[in-house]
Write an enzyme that holds these catalytic residues in place. Sequence first.
Site, mmCIF file in Angstrom:
data_model
loop_
_atom_site.group_PDB
_atom_site.id
_atom_site.type_symbol
_atom_site.label_atom_id
_atom_site.label_comp_id
_atom_site.label_asym_id
_atom_site.label_seq_id
_atom_site.Cartn_x
_atom_site.Cartn_y
_atom_site.Cartn_z
ATOM 1 N N LYS A 177 -10.011 2.143 -9.426
ATOM 2 C CA LYS A 177 -10.430 0.979 -8.512
ATOM 3 C C LYS A 177 -11.812 0.197 -8.962
ATOM 4 C CE LYS A 177 -7.396 1.366 -4.624
ATOM 5 N NZ LYS A 177 -7.182 1.500 -3.380
ATOM 6 N N LYS A 272 2.062 2.276 -10.080
ATOM 7 C CA LYS A 272 2.461 2.480 -8.783
ATOM 8 C C LYS A 272 2.763 1.181 -8.256
ATOM 9 C CE LYS A 272 -0.925 3.645 -5.236
ATOM 10 N NZ LYS A 272 -0.463 2.673 -4.137
ATOM 11 N N LYS A 275 -0.552 -2.468 -2.991
ATOM 12 C CA LYS A 275 -1.076 -3.834 -2.160
ATOM 13 C C LYS A 275 -2.003 -4.429 -3.020
ATOM 14 C CE LYS A 275 -1.039 -1.833 2.176
ATOM 15 N NZ LYS A 275 -2.054 -0.798 2.226
#
Length: 408
Positions: A177, A272, A275
């Site tokens: 991230k 994956k 969101k």
Amino acid sequence: MARSLLSHLPVLSNSASPLASSLSCAITPSKCFGRHLFVRPEASSFQCLCTLSLSEPAVPETSSSVRKRIVSGVQPTGSIHLGNYLGAIKNWIELQNSYDTLFFIVDLHAITLPYETRQLAKSTRDTAAIYLACGVDTSKAAVFVQSHVRAHVELMWLLSSATPIGWLNRMIQFKEKSRKAGDENVGVALLTYPVLMASDILLYQSDFVPVGEDQKQHLELTRELAERVNYLYGGRKWKKLGGRGGTIFKVPEPLIPPAGARVMSLTDGLSKMSKSSPSDQSRINLLDSKDAIANKIKRCKTDSFTGLEFDNPDRPECNNLLSIYQLVSGKTKEEVAKECQDMNWGSFKPLITDALIDHLHPIQVRYEEIMSDLAYLDGVLAEGAARATDIADATLNNLYQAMGFLRR
Ligand code: ATP
Ligand code: MN
């Protein structure tokens, strides 16, 4: 209440349940040295990736008066998708019947990346409504908002002092991230996120945490941190400070469902469903309309092999779509493998589209009903927060005491 819970905690943390007959090990007993145990609560097929020794309690004793405890949560960022549902929420519905369950909306985690302030409160209520619409039953489970229970942040600070920074630097999710968000510019909270997650779990003396595979590493950190704090401040040291002694935190185990543990993106079978992915095309949101679902499935990535099959490493998209179909249709893997082996994408896509729509429609109807009565929803959240606060404060007070703080 806090006091009675405090006196209750030693009972909880010391309650040893016998090995139940349903215990099974994937490794033959002669080869298993007690570090691999698989747990099947009730008739479900949850897999516990624990590393308990055989002398420790291994199987949740679900019928005893003191139920084992489970906590879990989803961030109120973006929209809840099929991965959150199949990897987490859907499993809660079964777990709430056998465990003491607390399900929260982790709004404090939602601010670790830039977010829309005007959306946060709405997304928080939306997420809570989705929990209920999916079947979370507030007569069984406590449903609350993480930031409504202040102990989460407070414990996080105490835990931070015992967390080596190297542990956090190692976290894959932080690396991924922060790289995406431009490294040096990301907030410190992205790095310390796992400490907050540890406090979410440890506050409630949780026995099990049902998580998708993406959270396994964070849960491992939680376990290590619990052991470290128990070692640093628990036991006799704590007793000398006037505490009860013994362990401060229960060391939780991950509970990972065998299928659905990792739902993959519709546009890339190797990453994956998430969101935070910028492409809405990559995921099925729980509240997507029929048309949106049909459109996303129509355009999702496939391959040009003949027939459809599970578990072919060269066909990640195929495995993902079959697994999704299996879970939403309620069929077994064998049934789906047989049904779809000779199909092509042209015949499979309408099948999975209909199964998704049929599965999600009742959830969407209930969601609308719940959202039309916000007073009810807020009442549920207030009640859940009150219950959670009692448990959380007891743990927090123990740690303050064990760490030698002057208490009021
Ligand atoms: P983000 O991309 O912002 O991290 P997310 O989609 O990963 O969001 P979270 O709120 O971080 O969602 O995760 C909530 C729960 O859903 C966790 O238990 C997590 O393990 C599970 N989960 C998230 N994505 C998936 C997925 N693709 N497959 C299975 N479970 C998932
Ligand atoms: Mn995530």
